[in-house]
Design an enzyme around this catalytic site. Sequence first.
Site, PDB file in Angstrom:
ATOM      1  N   ASP A 191       0.702  -1.294  -0.044  1.00 47.53           N
ATOM      2  CA  ASP A 191       0.115  -0.024  -0.144  1.00 47.53           C
ATOM      3  C   ASP A 191       1.013   1.377  -0.125  1.00 47.53           C
ATOM      4  OD1 ASP A 191      -2.090   1.939   0.495  1.00 47.53           O
ATOM      5  OD2 ASP A 191      -3.076   0.586   1.930  1.00 47.53           O
ATOM      6  N   HIS A 243      -9.129  -1.355   8.594  1.00 45.89           N
ATOM      7  CA  HIS A 243      -7.891  -0.771   7.865  1.00 45.89           C
ATOM      8  C   HIS A 243      -8.392   0.654   7.822  1.00 45.89           C
ATOM      9  CE1 HIS A 243      -5.194  -0.924   4.133  1.00 45.89           C
ATOM     10  NE2 HIS A 243      -5.659   0.353   4.037  1.00 45.89           N
ATOM     11  N   CYS A 277      -4.582   7.158  -0.727  1.00 45.34           N
ATOM     12  CA  CYS A 277      -5.533   7.031  -1.904  1.00 45.34           C
ATOM     13  C   CYS A 277      -5.240   8.573  -2.611  1.00 45.34           C
ATOM     14  CB  CYS A 277      -6.713   6.940  -1.377  1.00 45.34           C
ATOM     15  SG  CYS A 277      -8.015   6.651  -2.496  1.00 45.34           S
TER      16      CYS A 277
HETATM   17 ZN    ZN Z   1      -4.792   1.895   3.063  1.00 42.90          ZN
END
Ligand code: ZN
Length: 314
Positions: A19, A212, A245
Site C-alpha cells: 500500500d 483498515h 489514496c
Molecule cells: Zn490503506
Amino acid sequence: MPARELPTSVRIREVGPRDGFQNEPDVIATHDKVRLIDQLGRTGLKRIEVTSFVRPDVIPQLADAAEVLREIDVPEDVSLSVLIPNERGFQHALALRERFHEINVFLSASETHNRHNVNRTVDESLAGFSRVLERAGTEGLRREAVISTAFGCPYEGEVPAGRVTAIAQRLADAGVEEIAFGDTTGMANPVLVEERFGIWREALPGVELTAHFHNTRGLGLANVLAALHAGVDSFEASFGELGGCPVPAGATGNIATEELVSMLEEMGIATGVDLPALIVATGEVRDVLGRPLGSRVLRAGPVDWAPSAEPPDA
Ligand code: ZN
C-alpha cells in the site's frame, strides 16, 4: 469503558511494502524493498503484505513483485500476503506459490469508487474474484478481501452499512477467511466504526474482521479504539504512515504501524511487536524516501524512551 473489556492481544498486518510503496511517486529500488521487508519481518510483525501482481505499465512501483518475493528472507512464522487484482495477476503470483501464504483481493463498496479504481461494477469485481478465490483455496492459500470505502465514499458520500454487509456476505460465501473494512478516504468516525463493526460481527460469524483505517482527518487511532470496543482484534497499518489514496487530493496514508503499536502496548494490549526495532525500520524507509514522514512516534520515540537516548529522528 474499562480496559478489561478490550481484547488482550491483537494481530497486525503491515501493508507498507504494498500500500505504501505503490503510492510513492518514485519507484523504490528492489534491493531497498527487500532490505526493508526483511527488517520488518524481524520486528515481531507476523503478517506482511509484500507486493501486488498488477500490470507493470499501470503501477510501475510494483513491477518487481516477482523479484521481491524471490529475494525476501523473513522468519518462517511471518505470513506473507500478495494483493491480487485479477486472474491474470493470480497466474503470475502462482508461479511463486511457495514464497507466500495469503492472497488479498479488493473492491470498493461504492460503485463510483470501484469504477474509478478498477473500471468495473461491484458485481463484475465479485464475479472476477470467484475463480481466483476458488483456486486459492485449492492451493491452500489463506484468502482475505478488502472492502474499501466501507465507511463513506468521496464520490457518493454515505455508503449504507447494509450495502457493505451484503458485499461482505458474498465474499464470505466465496470462501474468504478474512475481510478488511477500509476507511479509504478517512470518512469514518468512532461512533460509526463501533456501530458498523457490531453489525458486521453479527452478520459474518466465523470470518476474521480486520480494520483498515486511514489518517486522512486525523481520526485513525480514535477509530482503532472504537473498533477495539466493538471486539475487533485485527488491524492493518503501514510503517511511517505510508500509503493512501490519490482521491481526495491530499489524503494521507494508512495509520502508522509504530503509532498503533505504541498506543496498544501502552494500553496493555499485546502486539508482539518490538517497537524500538520497528522505529528503526521506519527510520530506514524515511531515509530511502528522503523526506519527512507523518509518523509522530518516529519523531518522538516510544513513551519509555530514555531521556538520555538519542530520539530516533534527531
Ligand atoms: Zn490503506
